[in-house]
Design a protein around this motif. Structure first.
Motif, PDB file in Angstrom:
ATOM      1  N   GLY A 200       1.217  -1.364   0.253  1.00  0.00           N
ATOM      2  CA  GLY A 200      -0.054   0.011   0.119  1.00  0.00           C
ATOM      3  C   GLY A 200       1.155   1.042   0.167  1.00  0.00           C
ATOM      4  N   TYR A 201       1.999   1.224  -0.171  1.00  0.00           N
ATOM      5  CA  TYR A 201       3.203   2.446   0.146  1.00  0.00           C
ATOM      6  C   TYR A 201       4.256   1.986  -1.146  1.00  0.00           C
ATOM      7  CZ  TYR A 201       1.896   3.143   5.512  1.00  0.00           C
ATOM      8  OH  TYR A 201       1.261   2.740   6.195  1.00  0.00           O
ATOM      9  N   SER A 202       5.096   3.514  -1.468  1.00  0.00           N
ATOM     10  CA  SER A 202       5.974   3.325  -2.611  1.00  0.00           C
ATOM     11  C   SER A 202       6.942   2.792  -1.524  1.00  0.00           C
ATOM     12  CB  SER A 202       5.486   4.602  -3.434  1.00  0.00           C
ATOM     13  OG  SER A 202       5.565   5.735  -2.081  1.00  0.00           O
ATOM     14  N   GLN A 203       7.693   2.913  -2.495  1.00  0.00           N
ATOM     15  CA  GLN A 203       9.012   2.712  -1.837  1.00  0.00           C
ATOM     16  C   GLN A 203       9.804   3.585  -1.580  1.00  0.00           C
ATOM     17  OE1 GLN A 203      12.271  -0.453  -2.932  1.00  0.00           O
ATOM     18  NE2 GLN A 203      13.301   1.419  -3.486  1.00  0.00           N
ATOM     19  N   GLN A 204       9.774   5.029  -1.708  1.00  0.00           N
ATOM     20  CA  GLN A 204      10.035   6.057  -1.213  1.00  0.00           C
ATOM     21  C   GLN A 204       9.276   6.630  -0.145  1.00  0.00           C
ATOM     22  OE1 GLN A 204      12.805   7.705  -3.040  1.00  0.00           O
ATOM     23  NE2 GLN A 204      12.764   8.113  -0.164  1.00  0.00           N
ATOM     24  N   ARG A 205       7.813   6.107   0.201  1.00  0.00           N
ATOM     25  CA  ARG A 205       7.166   6.129   0.999  1.00  0.00           C
ATOM     26  C   ARG A 205       7.740   5.859   2.500  1.00  0.00           C
ATOM     27  NH1 ARG A 205       6.171   9.990   5.254  1.00  0.00           N
ATOM     28  NH2 ARG A 205       4.283   9.287   6.057  1.00  0.00           N
ATOM     29  N   VAL A 206       7.944   4.516   2.139  1.00  0.00           N
ATOM     30  CA  VAL A 206       8.419   3.332   3.223  1.00  0.00           C
ATOM     31  C   VAL A 206       9.907   3.906   3.376  1.00  0.00           C
ATOM     32  CG1 VAL A 206       9.387   1.480   3.525  1.00  0.00           C
ATOM     33  CG2 VAL A 206       7.052   1.639   2.604  1.00  0.00           C
ATOM     34  N   PHE A 207      10.385   3.805   2.499  1.00  0.00           N
ATOM     35  CA  PHE A 207      12.053   4.953   3.172  1.00  0.00           C
ATOM     36  C   PHE A 207      12.257   6.526   3.802  1.00  0.00           C
ATOM     37  CE2 PHE A 207      14.868   2.735  -0.241  1.00  0.00           C
ATOM     38  CZ  PHE A 207      14.886   1.664   0.226  1.00  0.00           C
ATOM     39  N   ASP A 208      10.878   7.109   3.712  1.00  0.00           N
ATOM     40  CA  ASP A 208      10.734   8.288   3.994  1.00  0.00           C
ATOM     41  C   ASP A 208      10.704   8.188   5.248  1.00  0.00           C
ATOM     42  OD1 ASP A 208      11.363   9.694   1.859  1.00  0.00           O
ATOM     43  OD2 ASP A 208       9.735  10.586   1.786  1.00  0.00           O
ATOM     44  N   ILE A 209       9.401   6.890   5.297  1.00  0.00           N
ATOM     45  CA  ILE A 209       9.346   6.585   7.404  1.00  0.00           C
ATOM     46  C   ILE A 209      10.180   5.909   7.642  1.00  0.00           C
ATOM     47  CG2 ILE A 209       7.518   5.026   8.529  1.00  0.00           C
ATOM     48  CD1 ILE A 209       5.223   4.959   6.401  1.00  0.00           C
ATOM     49  N   LEU A 210      10.717   5.039   7.426  1.00  0.00           N
ATOM     50  CA  LEU A 210      12.303   4.592   7.976  1.00  0.00           C
ATOM     51  C   LEU A 210      13.175   5.683   7.992  1.00  0.00           C
ATOM     52  CD1 LEU A 210      14.005   1.689   8.926  1.00  0.00           C
ATOM     53  CD2 LEU A 210      14.751   2.488   6.363  1.00  0.00           C
ATOM     54  N   TYR A 211      13.577   6.770   7.104  1.00  0.00           N
ATOM     55  CA  TYR A 211      14.156   7.785   8.304  1.00  0.00           C
ATOM     56  C   TYR A 211      13.252   8.837   9.213  1.00  0.00           C
ATOM     57  CZ  TYR A 211      16.539   7.239   3.807  1.00  0.00           C
ATOM     58  OH  TYR A 211      17.167   6.334   2.283  1.00  0.00           O
ATOM     59  N   GLU A 212      12.352   9.171   9.452  1.00  0.00           N
ATOM     60  CA  GLU A 212      11.722   9.359  10.757  1.00  0.00           C
ATOM     61  C   GLU A 212      11.879   8.679  11.755  1.00  0.00           C
ATOM     62  OE1 GLU A 212       7.629   9.629   8.937  1.00  0.00           O
ATOM     63  OE2 GLU A 212       8.559  11.310   7.210  1.00  0.00           O
ATOM     64  N   GLU A 213      12.183   7.566  11.314  1.00  0.00           N
ATOM     65  CA  GLU A 213      11.950   6.480  12.676  1.00  0.00           C
ATOM     66  C   GLU A 213      13.232   6.362  13.547  1.00  0.00           C
ATOM     67  OE1 GLU A 213       9.730   4.896  14.509  1.00  0.00           O
ATOM     68  OE2 GLU A 213       8.104   5.575  13.014  1.00  0.00           O
ATOM     69  N   LEU A 214      14.122   6.386  12.346  1.00  0.00           N
ATOM     70  CA  LEU A 214      15.750   6.495  12.219  1.00  0.00           C
ATOM     71  C   LEU A 214      16.324   7.581  13.151  1.00  0.00           C
ATOM     72  CD1 LEU A 214      17.058   4.656   9.700  1.00  0.00           C
ATOM     73  CD2 LEU A 214      16.962   3.299  11.590  1.00  0.00           C
TER      74      LEU A 214
END
Length: 418
Positions: free
Chosen positions: A122-136
């Motif tokens: 349900g997410y684009s790859q870039q959106r998942v990466f953005d969420i990952l960066y936020e969590e980090l």
């Protein structure tokens, strides 16, 4: 009297023979641990740290060494007020793309704080990466990201490009990500895209197979804890070590062989474990190792195995790699995963041959066709289907292969030789 009764005649404490057991010290890996310590030292010095990649076959100590080193790193870093260290560990065993690895990392980070998981779709790859960066960024400091069995992602290596550049690209502000990649495939780095190779700038640590003496050194303290005094004949540990060294050089195999020998001795009411128990255990584990060898293949390895099984089901074996490659690329297309080159498919076939899963024939047609190889399964087709059915991405293919084999009368009901 019940069917099951507690039996403590052989085993005093079987935990040291369990795959999950973490020893107090790591034996026979002094050189590798010294390199590992040097690679992690910049974290304690509070300076930029290179990414670290560990290569070696299954059972050569990569994962246990990583847990050992990170445990010491966390303890020692806690002594310094200016070091903010976090670790996150993801097994890529069932992950075949950077997207799936990023989702797993996000969920691991969120679960550690009691947060909600995100969906795997349900997410684009870039959106998942953005969420990952936020969590980090929430963590701050240095974050060691362990990606175990990272070779499963194949050519989908964007995660290995994005994470090392996250800080320089401004995607994160307060963290320094350090990737620790663990791979069973010595050629994994060769198949990364040029931009990823250039970005990773990693330190490599190779874990070679153990020899018999090293395995004996690893087994002896475990055996001392696992069994009662006087249970082991003197030649049991050396024989377990020799069998494993001759086969894979895997400590895991040697430990399992010792445990299986103990269980056989217990089952027949023996008060001692003898050479006979070890040899019987070896016969039993050889069958199991073939099944496990198939299960532990990467996604690309499973795709190659699937292609060969399909040709087997059609009774079109032995088959040349160029003909097998056509079926392999179709399977990758159906899986929506990148295919590798025909040369890499031959590498996977070579690995499967070493595992005893397939049989290879060398042909020489003289000047007309030259030398080439043909391949066919060396294990029952039904056993391959069992493995493919247990791997969610290949369930549909297993059904297709089963139907084709049924039509050709190639499925044997008796697989007792497996």
């Amino acid at each position: 009297m019940g069917m099951f009764q507690r039996d403590r005649r052989v085993f005093a404490d079987a935990e040291p023979l369990d795959d999950s057991y973490e020893p107090e010290d790591i034996r026979e890996r002094d050189e590798e641990l010294e390199k590992y310590q040097r690679a992690l030292q910049p974290i304690i010095d509070n300076r930029p740290t290179s990414n670290i990649f560990l290569y070696g076959k299954t059972g050569t100590g990569k994962t246990v060494a990583t847990k050992f080193m990170l445990s010491h790193l966390e303890d020692d870093a806690a002594q310094y007020d200016d070091i903010d260290l976090s670790t996150v560990w993801v097994s890529c065993e069932n992950l075949s793309s950077s997207y799936q690895v990023a989702v797993a990392l996000v969920n691991e980070l969120r679960e550690s704080r009691g947060g909600d998981r995100i969906s795997t779709t349900g997410y684009s790859q870039q959106r998942v990466f953005d969420i990952l960066y936020e969590e980090l960024d929430v963590l701050g400091g240095t974050v060691v990201i362990v990606l175990d069995e990272i070779d499963n992602i194949g050519h989908s290596d964007d995660i290995l490009y994005g994470l090392p550049r996250a800080r320089s690209n401004g995607y994160v502000e307060d963290i320094r990500p350090v990737i620790v990649g663990i791979s069973n495939d010595f050629q994994f780095r060769d198949n990364l895209s040029p931009k990823v190779k250039d970005t990773l700038a990693e330190k490599e640590i190779l874990f070679p197979p153990y020899d018999a003496n090293q395995l004996r050194s690893i087994l002896e303290p475990r055996a001392e804890k696992a069994f009662h005094d006087g249970v082991l004949d003197d030649d049991v540990v050396p024989l377990c070590s020799a069998f494993a060294a001759q086969d894979t050089g895997s400590a895991r195999q040697a430990i399992r062989l010792l445990r299986e020998a103990g269980e056989l001795a217990q089952a027949d009411g023996s008060e001692t474990i003898t050479e006979v128990h070890v040899r019987n255990a070896q016969d039993e584990l050889e069958k199991n190792q073939l099944y496990e060898g198939m299960q532990e293949l990467t996604t690309q390895g499973h795709a190659v195995l699937c292609a060969l099984a399909y040709r087997e089901a059609l009774d079109e074996v032995p088959v040349r790699s160029r003909d097998l490659y056509k079926r392999y690329t179709r399977i990758c297309g159906r899986l929506d995963t990148d295919s590798v080159s025909e040369r890499r498919v031959r590498d996977h076939l070579s690995d499967m041959n070493m595992l005893g899963l397939i049989r290879v024939y060398e042909r020489n047609e003289g000047l007309s066709a030259g030398r080439y190889h043909e391949y066919e399964l060396d294990v029952p087709l039904r056993a391959v289907l069992d493995v493919l059915l247990s791997t969610s991405r290949f369930e549909d293919f297993a059904g297709i292969i089963h139907s084709a084999a049924d039509d050709n009368g190639l499925l044997r009901s008796d697989i007792s030789d497996y």
